[in-house]
Design a protein around this motif. Structure first.
Motif, PDB file in Angstrom:
ATOM      1  N   GLY A 191       8.040  -0.016 -13.817  1.00 27.70           N
ATOM      2  CA  GLY A 191       7.851   0.838 -12.637  1.00 27.70           C
ATOM      3  C   GLY A 191       7.216   0.078 -11.486  1.00 27.70           C
ATOM      4  N   GLN A 192       6.253  -0.801 -11.814  1.00 27.05           N
ATOM      5  CA  GLN A 192       5.597  -1.602 -10.767  1.00 27.05           C
ATOM      6  C   GLN A 192       6.576  -2.602 -10.150  1.00 27.05           C
ATOM      7  OE1 GLN A 192       2.400  -3.004 -13.224  1.00 27.05           O
ATOM      8  NE2 GLN A 192       0.942  -1.488 -12.453  1.00 27.05           N
ATOM      9  N   LYS A 193       7.433  -3.200 -10.979  1.00 32.07           N
ATOM     10  CA  LYS A 193       8.459  -4.115 -10.448  1.00 32.07           C
ATOM     11  C   LYS A 193       9.379  -3.381  -9.480  1.00 32.07           C
ATOM     12  CE  LYS A 193       8.665  -7.009 -14.585  1.00 32.07           C
ATOM     13  NZ  LYS A 193       9.445  -7.290 -15.794  1.00 32.07           N
ATOM     14  N   GLN A 194       9.758  -2.142  -9.845  1.00 35.58           N
ATOM     15  CA  GLN A 194      10.644  -1.392  -8.960  1.00 35.58           C
ATOM     16  C   GLN A 194       9.935  -1.032  -7.659  1.00 35.58           C
ATOM     17  OE1 GLN A 194      13.575  -1.222  -7.841  1.00 35.58           O
ATOM     18  NE2 GLN A 194      14.510  -0.340  -9.698  1.00 35.58           N
ATOM     19  N   ARG A 195       8.637  -0.792  -7.705  1.00 27.96           N
ATOM     20  CA  ARG A 195       7.872  -0.516  -6.487  1.00 27.96           C
ATOM     21  C   ARG A 195       7.841  -1.744  -5.572  1.00 27.96           C
ATOM     22  NH1 ARG A 195       4.398   4.157  -6.705  1.00 27.96           N
ATOM     23  NH2 ARG A 195       4.819   5.276  -8.642  1.00 27.96           N
ATOM     24  N   VAL A 196       7.693  -2.935  -6.174  1.00 29.49           N
ATOM     25  CA  VAL A 196       7.756  -4.169  -5.373  1.00 29.49           C
ATOM     26  C   VAL A 196       9.133  -4.289  -4.732  1.00 29.49           C
ATOM     27  CG1 VAL A 196       7.639  -6.704  -5.416  1.00 29.49           C
ATOM     28  CG2 VAL A 196       6.055  -5.364  -6.814  1.00 29.49           C
ATOM     29  N   ALA A 197      10.178  -3.995  -5.508  1.00 20.93           N
ATOM     30  CA  ALA A 197      11.553  -4.072  -4.988  1.00 20.93           C
ATOM     31  C   ALA A 197      11.759  -3.085  -3.835  1.00 20.93           C
ATOM     32  CB  ALA A 197      12.552  -3.802  -6.118  1.00 20.93           C
ATOM     33  N   ILE A 198      11.149  -1.904  -3.958  1.00 22.44           N
ATOM     34  CA  ILE A 198      11.257  -0.903  -2.879  1.00 22.44           C
ATOM     35  C   ILE A 198      10.523  -1.405  -1.630  1.00 22.44           C
ATOM     36  CG2 ILE A 198      10.557   1.433  -2.167  1.00 22.44           C
ATOM     37  CD1 ILE A 198      11.035   2.264  -5.158  1.00 22.44           C
TER      38      ILE A 198
ATOM     39  N   ASP B 260       0.836  -1.203   0.000  1.00 20.00           N
ATOM     40  CA  ASP B 260       0.000   0.000   0.000  1.00 20.00           C
ATOM     41  C   ASP B 260       0.874   1.258   0.000  1.00 20.00           C
ATOM     42  OD1 ASP B 260      -2.562   1.321   0.136  1.00 20.00           O
ATOM     43  OD2 ASP B 260      -2.065   1.831   2.204  1.00 20.00           O
ATOM     44  N   LEU B 261       1.939   1.211   0.776  1.00 21.35           N
ATOM     45  CA  LEU B 261       2.868   2.348   0.890  1.00 21.35           C
ATOM     46  C   LEU B 261       3.469   2.722  -0.465  1.00 21.35           C
ATOM     47  CD1 LEU B 261       4.317   4.242   2.995  1.00 21.35           C
ATOM     48  CD2 LEU B 261       6.114   2.515   3.101  1.00 21.35           C
ATOM     49  N   VAL B 262       3.749   1.705  -1.294  1.00 25.77           N
ATOM     50  CA  VAL B 262       4.360   1.981  -2.605  1.00 25.77           C
ATOM     51  C   VAL B 262       3.320   2.042  -3.729  1.00 25.77           C
ATOM     52  CG1 VAL B 262       6.566   0.969  -1.921  1.00 25.77           C
ATOM     53  CG2 VAL B 262       4.890  -0.473  -3.099  1.00 25.77           C
ATOM     54  N   GLY B 263       2.031   2.054  -3.353  1.00 25.89           N
ATOM     55  CA  GLY B 263       0.967   2.230  -4.338  1.00 25.89           C
ATOM     56  C   GLY B 263       0.635   0.992  -5.143  1.00 25.89           C
TER      57      GLY B 263
END
Length: 354
Positions: free
Chosen positions: A153-160, A135-138
């Motif tokens: 971009g979504q993959k990088q959000r999962v990584a973050i 949720d924090l990374v959208g």
């Protein structure tokens, strides 16, 4: 007063390969304060990734001193922590990379949960934490998607989200936007900035793009051939770069080089009138509040033809650049430029007799 969270003193990293000795990092000292978004910039082979891997001892230096959040973890030529202490210290430092490093056979939620394997949390607590992080990374609605079903971009959000799983105090970003398109890059940088503000996260950005430093960082270090050649606030470095390499990086980031090529091709510049000068103004802070161009005509009867102008905010400070043709009698031009310089505007004469 801000507290130093990363202290790297006199770091050397030397590799021995057969008959070759490679000095990847040479006597580098960097101090990073809590809450900084700190950029380390340089071309490939500059030593920036090697230096940053020293922070969590993924790369053990040859010499120097490393202190992370008040704990000395390396001194002289020795790691000062035992294996369990080092594992614990590494949990304070998250990392994200250019190619995401997600496990293809796991969903987004499972990739994030994997980082909690040794956390001691119950199954329910892990599930709740994963939901909160996504949720924090959208990405709350993408929990059950596999990496192949996600955009870059979504993959990088999962990584973050995965990098944040153990509540690190430090996040290292190693060229994490290099594989992304410009729009997605801006979105990921905005997310990192938001996490910095919301969580008080200290972020170390490794990049070869000064544009990224300009967009997000408050301090920057420039590396070349394993050495630190320049360091300071983003505002200082962008307004007064000292080293040729730094100047090149900044010209690329601001787009002024590209603009000048086009400006010099204009007829009015090729055939500059005798009573005119082609000049470049650079200004920062309160100098941007002044109606400089208006005052030139009102006070000195010097007219201004603006060929290029750019203003942006660097670390909460407005910074501007302008290329223009000034026309008027020579004495008035002289007085006008003296007044402009007095108003803390840096003036460069690009063409014309002065």
């Amino acid at each position: 007063m801000s507290k130093e969270i990363i202290t790297l003193d006199n770091i050397d990293v030397t590799f021995h390969q057969k008959k070759r000795t490679i000095e990847a990092v040479k006597d580098v000292t960097i101090h990073i304060e809590q809450g900084d978004i700190y950029g380390i910039v340089g071309y490939s082979g500059a030593g920036k990734s090697t230096l940053v891997r020293v922070i969590n001892l993924l790369q053990v230096p040859t010499a120097g001193r490393i202190c992370i959040n008040d704990d000395v973890i390396f001194e002289g030529s020795k790691v000062t922590l035992n294996a369990a202490q080092l594992r614990s210290k590494r949990r304070e430092i998250g990392m994200i990379f250019q190619h995401f490093n997600l496990m293809a056979q796991m969903t987004a939620a499972e990739n994030v949960a994997f980082a909690l394997k040794h956390s001691g949390l119950s199954k329910e607590e892990k599930k709740a934490k994963v939901e909160k992080l996504l949720d924090l990374v959208g990405l709350a609605d993408r929990a059950e998607n596999y990496p192949a079903q996600l955009s870059g971009g979504q993959k990088q959000r999962v990584a973050i989200a995965r990098a944040l799983a153990n509540d690190p105090k430090i996040l290292i970003s190693d060229e994490s936007t290099s594989a992304l398109d410009p729009k997605t890059t801006k979105q990921i940088l905005a997310l990192l900035q938001e996490l910095n503000e919301k969580l008080g996260l200290t972020i170390v950005m490794i990049t070869h793009e000064m544009q990224i430093v300009k967009d997000i960082c408050n301090r920057v270090a420039v590396m070349q051939d394993g050495r630190l050649i320049e360091e300071g606030s983003v505002l200082e470095i962008f307004t007064h770069p000292k080293e040729p390499l730094t100047q090149d990086f900044i010209k690329t980031a601001t787009g002024i080089d590209e603009a000048l090529v086009k400006i010099y091709q204009q007829d009015i510049v090729k055939h500059l009138p005798e009573d005119s000068l082609l000049v470049q103004f650079k200004y920062a802070g309160s100098a941007t509040d002044t109606a400089i161009i208006n005052d030139l005509y009102k006070t000195y009867q010097v007219s201004a033809n603006i060929l290029y102008g750019n203003i942006e905010i660097l670390d909460h400070t407005p910074v501007g650049e302008m290329v223009l043709i000034l026309s008027g009698h020579q004495e008035q031009l002289r007085e006008a430029l003296t007044a402009v310089t007095t108003a803390n505007v840096e003036v460069t004469i690009l063409k014309g007799d002065y």
